[in-house]
Motif scaffolding. Structure first.
Motif, PDB file in Angstrom:
ATOM      1  N   VAL A 159       0.841  -1.202   0.000  1.00  0.00           N
ATOM      2  CA  VAL A 159       0.000   0.000   0.000  1.00  0.00           C
ATOM      3  C   VAL A 159       0.875   1.252   0.000  1.00  0.00           C
ATOM      4  N   SER A 160       1.953   1.222   0.794  1.00  0.00           N
ATOM      5  CA  SER A 160       2.868   2.368   0.858  1.00  0.00           C
ATOM      6  C   SER A 160       3.495   2.647  -0.501  1.00  0.00           C
ATOM      7  N   TYR A 161       3.865   1.586  -1.191  1.00  0.00           N
ATOM      8  CA  TYR A 161       4.484   1.743  -2.511  1.00  0.00           C
ATOM      9  C   TYR A 161       3.490   2.347  -3.508  1.00  0.00           C
ATOM     10  N   LYS A 162       2.257   1.845  -3.482  1.00  0.00           N
ATOM     11  CA  LYS A 162       1.239   2.359  -4.404  1.00  0.00           C
ATOM     12  C   LYS A 162       0.896   3.824  -4.095  1.00  0.00           C
ATOM     13  N   ALA A 163       0.946   4.154  -2.799  1.00  0.00           N
ATOM     14  CA  ALA A 163       0.627   5.528  -2.400  1.00  0.00           C
ATOM     15  C   ALA A 163       1.845   6.441  -2.470  1.00  0.00           C
ATOM     16  N   LYS A 164       2.971   5.869  -2.838  1.00  0.00           N
ATOM     17  CA  LYS A 164       4.240   6.600  -2.948  1.00  0.00           C
ATOM     18  C   LYS A 164       4.687   7.198  -1.613  1.00  0.00           C
ATOM     19  N   TRP A 165       4.430   6.418  -0.537  1.00  0.00           N
ATOM     20  CA  TRP A 165       4.942   6.796   0.768  1.00  0.00           C
ATOM     21  C   TRP A 165       6.366   6.284   0.906  1.00  0.00           C
ATOM     22  N   ASN A 166       7.132   6.910   1.756  1.00  0.00           N
ATOM     23  CA  ASN A 166       8.515   6.507   1.959  1.00  0.00           C
ATOM     24  C   ASN A 166       8.578   5.263   2.844  1.00  0.00           C
ATOM     25  N   PHE A 167       9.210   4.207   2.323  1.00  0.00           N
ATOM     26  CA  PHE A 167       9.314   2.959   3.078  1.00  0.00           C
ATOM     27  C   PHE A 167       9.968   3.181   4.444  1.00  0.00           C
ATOM     28  N   LEU A 168      11.062   3.900   4.455  1.00  0.00           N
ATOM     29  CA  LEU A 168      11.815   4.095   5.693  1.00  0.00           C
ATOM     30  C   LEU A 168      10.997   4.867   6.714  1.00  0.00           C
ATOM     31  N   ALA A 169      10.298   5.895   6.262  1.00  0.00           N
ATOM     32  CA  ALA A 169       9.483   6.696   7.181  1.00  0.00           C
ATOM     33  C   ALA A 169       8.386   5.851   7.811  1.00  0.00           C
ATOM     34  N   ILE A 170       7.729   5.033   6.989  1.00  0.00           N
ATOM     35  CA  ILE A 170       6.672   4.153   7.500  1.00  0.00           C
ATOM     36  C   ILE A 170       7.249   3.167   8.509  1.00  0.00           C
ATOM     37  N   THR A 171       8.400   2.577   8.181  1.00  0.00           N
ATOM     38  CA  THR A 171       9.030   1.587   9.058  1.00  0.00           C
ATOM     39  C   THR A 171       9.409   2.205  10.391  1.00  0.00           C
ATOM     40  N   VAL A 172      10.030   3.371  10.350  1.00  0.00           N
ATOM     41  CA  VAL A 172      10.464   4.045  11.576  1.00  0.00           C
ATOM     42  C   VAL A 172       9.265   4.463  12.420  1.00  0.00           C
ATOM     43  N   LEU A 173       8.231   4.977  11.782  1.00  0.00           N
ATOM     44  CA  LEU A 173       7.050   5.444  12.506  1.00  0.00           C
ATOM     45  C   LEU A 173       6.371   4.301  13.258  1.00  0.00           C
ATOM     46  N   ILE A 174       6.140   3.197  12.551  1.00  0.00           N
ATOM     47  CA  ILE A 174       5.470   2.061  13.194  1.00  0.00           C
ATOM     48  C   ILE A 174       6.368   1.456  14.264  1.00  0.00           C
ATOM     49  N   GLY A 175       7.661   1.356  13.952  1.00  0.00           N
ATOM     50  CA  GLY A 175       8.597   0.815  14.933  1.00  0.00           C
ATOM     51  C   GLY A 175       8.652   1.666  16.190  1.00  0.00           C
ATOM     52  N   ALA A 176       8.635   2.987  16.031  1.00  0.00           N
ATOM     53  CA  ALA A 176       8.672   3.891  17.181  1.00  0.00           C
ATOM     54  C   ALA A 176       7.420   3.747  18.039  1.00  0.00           C
ATOM     55  N   CYS A 177       6.268   3.611  17.393  1.00  0.00           N
ATOM     56  CA  CYS A 177       5.012   3.421  18.136  1.00  0.00           C
ATOM     57  C   CYS A 177       5.034   2.104  18.916  1.00  0.00           C
ATOM     58  N   SER A 178       5.514   1.059  18.270  1.00  0.00           N
ATOM     59  CA  SER A 178       5.603  -0.247  18.915  1.00  0.00           C
ATOM     60  C   SER A 178       6.557  -0.197  20.108  1.00  0.00           C
ATOM     61  N   PHE A 179       7.709   0.455  19.920  1.00  0.00           N
ATOM     62  CA  PHE A 179       8.686   0.550  21.006  1.00  0.00           C
ATOM     63  C   PHE A 179       8.128   1.382  22.159  1.00  0.00           C
ATOM     64  N   ALA A 180       7.433   2.443  21.846  1.00  0.00           N
ATOM     65  CA  ALA A 180       6.840   3.285  22.890  1.00  0.00           C
ATOM     66  C   ALA A 180       5.811   2.494  23.700  1.00  0.00           C
ATOM     67  N   LEU A 181       5.010   1.678  23.027  1.00  0.00           N
ATOM     68  CA  LEU A 181       4.037   0.847  23.733  1.00  0.00           C
ATOM     69  C   LEU A 181       4.741  -0.172  24.619  1.00  0.00           C
TER      70      LEU A 181
END
Length: 656
Positions: A159-181
């Motif tokens: 979905v990120s690729y189709k929406a032209k979102w940055n892979f690294l940004a998505i990975t870091v964002l989700i990873g940061a949320c998971s780590f914070a939890l």
């Protein structure tokens, strides 16, 4: 946007896999030798996130990614050995396990087959959860987290690729949320169980590998070989430190999980030419172990767990060493003759479909085993059906019922790992059983006794009967443990209101005492509760703490394939000593509270100076936590309490 992804095989990563699996196996077999060995699972998470994300990134960007191919590959990689281990566990369990054990194995087989073992363990965890060593498929919690991650991750990247979102940004964002939890659960909510088993608090570890896969640091031309060597050495030192600094007593993962995960990231990032990776991790022996690491991980724990169950305790060192060697043999055979033929070659789609069907079948068989209560009529155990019927676990049919919960609803208990609320009528209580699970164990003996049938009996609460002062803070209040922080105090307030409001109450039995006579603070807390109870016109009866030994009572009975390991006898001198301690406590209390009575329930275990936890051929306990069995509870009141009450409290009994 372009990820720098290594296209070639790296033997050093298989070497790192070997370090990870060896640490886990050694920790499970010899926990004192490698106290932090369980962090090998966290290393696995990083490796998995790196390798699988590398494939996904590369194929999405090249336009060759296919969900069908991806999940087909995962099925052919994961299912064959998993199916084999689940089948073997169910078959061996049929002949070796008692009904309650086989029922548990069946339920966990179904959960493992559907990759939700971590969620099942999360729901089961708590004080009343049976020993982890006896959960034969416990180790598959990590596989559950991995597969839950890979159900979501490829879809999100696509979905990120189709929406032209940055892979690294998505990975870091989700990873940061998971780590914070993860940090929230470990250090703010103090819910270590949720932190350990929840996929949301673990995904960041796989995403660390995913970030590395995107960046491709290991192939960077800008980093000198010297720098790579330093990075690899630092990574190895971090992991080595984690093996000995981290232990199972700390809140893990939390901040501590950064040690093995950063260590793994550094080693992978340093590349295959770094000194540690080239000279140590690329060693042929470690690479070979890395190749069989998955089946080795699958096999070792069930073998150790079966041995622990049949031994009735921790097996001797040589037995555990033999199990480790056997695990290596089974892992190699699984890899060579099951995994390789299925993973490679023709008919890959057909193989994947067949594997799905097989895993559904074995999962359904496990579920049916649970529904059938472990097939208690099996020929191998049917002769001991009466004995086996007593092994029902800590949470039993006398834990809660509607009669109590409708009369005395306690909203906070919905979030507790356990709660006792059981009543034999919907009338106001005349007899209250007060205390922890070691008080609740008395309930069936009371309500099933003819001389006490006239009483309206209530057993409620989860914690000690000692008086509690308001805690200074709510620290740990989010934990499901019902006796942590403010929860025990809230229960006391709730139960005290019942005692004050129910004027029908005449008798209160307090069970689950410790040796309050040896600790002035504990004694004072007990006395304050007694003062409160007597101020509310109730007669207080203290039950002596019952004697038990550390071994599992099941080891005192013959089981399929093995003879008894313990005789369940204990010296009469121990009975005399514990009786003396309890009598001292009662004498001390009677100085200020002369109406308090003490009943020595340890009489149940001893006759003619001979003491045993086997009574008339039946087990005195129902679980590893040494709670009285239903048989023992009923016998305690019929044969011992009623005669005692005739002499000490005849008004408590009805007219025969």
């Amino acid at each position: 946007m372009k990820a720098l992804l290594p296209p070639h095989y790296r033997p050093d990563i298989d070497g790192l896999r070997a370090i990870a699996v060896l640490s886990v196996v050694l920790f499970h077999a010899f926990p004192n030798g490698l106290p932090g060995g369980f962090i090998g699972v966290d290393i696995f998470f990083v490796i998995s996130g790196y390798l699988i994300s590398s494939i996904i990134f590369r194929k999405i960007e090249s336009g060759t990614f296919s969900f069908l191919d991806f999940y087909g590959h995962r099925i052919r990689r994961i299912f064959p050995s998993l199916f084999l281990v689940l089948v073997c566990a169910l078959i061996f369990g049929w002949f070796a396990l008692l009904a309650d054990e086989y029922r548990q194995l069946g339920i966990h087989t179904a959960a493992s087959g559907f990759f939700v073992e971590n969620l099942l363990l999360w729901s089961e965890s708590g004080y009343f959860d049976n020993s982890s060593e006896t959960k034969i498929l416990l180790h598959l919690w990590s596989l559950g987290i991995e597969e839950q991650f890979y159900i979501i991750w490829p879809v999100l990247l696509w979905v990120s690729y189709k929406a032209k979102w940055n892979f690294l940004a998505i990975t870091v964002l989700i990873g940061a949320c998971s780590f914070a939890l993860n940090i929230f659960q470990a250090n703010i909510a103090f819910n270590s169980v949720a932190d350990f088993y929840s996929p949301q608090t673990r995904f960041w570890e796989l995403l660390m590998g995913a970030c590395l896969a995107y960046l491709g640091l290991n192939e960077s031309k800008k980093i000198s070989l010297l720098t790579k060597n330093i990075i690899s050495i630092a990574g190895l030192l971090l992991i080595a430190a984690g093996f000995f600094v981290i232990n199972k007593k700390i809140n893990f993962p939390g901040w501590w999980a950064l040690i093995p995960t950063i260590g793994a990231v550094l080693i992978i990032a340093s590349g295959s030419k770094a000194i540690i990776n080239k000279l140590i991790l690329s060693n042929r022996l470690l690479v070979w172990i890395g190749l069989i690491s998955y089946p080795l991980y699958l096999w070792h724990w069930p073998l150790l767990s079966f041995a622990r169950i049949m031994e009735g305790g921790t097996p001797p060192h040589f037995v555990r060493a033999l199990i480790v060697l056997t695990s290596f043999l089974l892992a190699y055979l699984s890899y060579r003759f099951v995994e390789i033929p299925i993973r490679f070659g023709k008919y890959q789609q057909q193989k994947a479909l067949a594997l799905i069907l097989l895993l559904l079948i074995i999962s359904s068989m496990g579920l049916y085993t649970g529904i059938r209560n472990g097939f208690e009529d099996r020929a191998s155990i049917s002769s001991a059906k009466a004995i086996n019927s007593q092994f029902v676990g800590s949470m039993w049919k006398y834990s809660t019922n509607d009669a109590c919960q409708k009369q005395y609803p306690f909203a906070p208990a919905k979030n507790y790992a356990w709660w006792f609320c059981v009543a034999n009528t919907d009338k106001p209580p005349t007899l209250l059983v007060l205390g922890s699970s070691y008080a609740n164990q008395l309930y069936p003996g009371i309500v099933e006794n003819q001389r006490l049938k006239h009483h309206s009996v209530l057993s409620i609460g989860a914690c000690s009967a000692q008086w509690l002062e308001p805690p200074p803070s709510k620290k740990g209040d989010e934990s499901p443990h019902p006796c942590g922080a403010i929860k025990a105090y809230e229960q006391q307030v709730f139960i005290n209101q019942i005692i004050q409001n129910e004027k029908s109450l005449r008798y209160i039995i307090i069970g689950g005492l410790n040796d309050e006579s040896a600790n002035e603070e504990s004694y004072a807390a007990l006395k304050k509760r007694i003062d409160f109870l007597e101020a509310n016109n109730t007669r207080v009866i203290l039950f002596a703490p019952h004697i038990y030994h550390s071994y599992d009572i099941k080891s005192c009975f013959s089981r399929p394939l093995i003879k008894t390991k313990n005789d369940c006898n204990f010296p009469y001198s121990e009975y005399i000593e514990r009786t003396s301690q309890f009598n001292q406590l009662i004498s001390k209390i009677n100085i200020t509270n002369p109406k308090v009575l003490g009943f020595n329930q340890n009489d149940l275990f001893c006759k003619d100076q001979s003491c045993s936890f086997i009574i008339n051929g039946m087990p005195a306990f129902r679980d590893e936590d040494h709670h009285l069995s239903e048989y023992a509870s009923k016998l305690l009141f019929e044969a011992y309490f009623i005669p005692w009450a005739k002499n000490n409290l005849p008004e408590m009994l009805n007219i025969p």
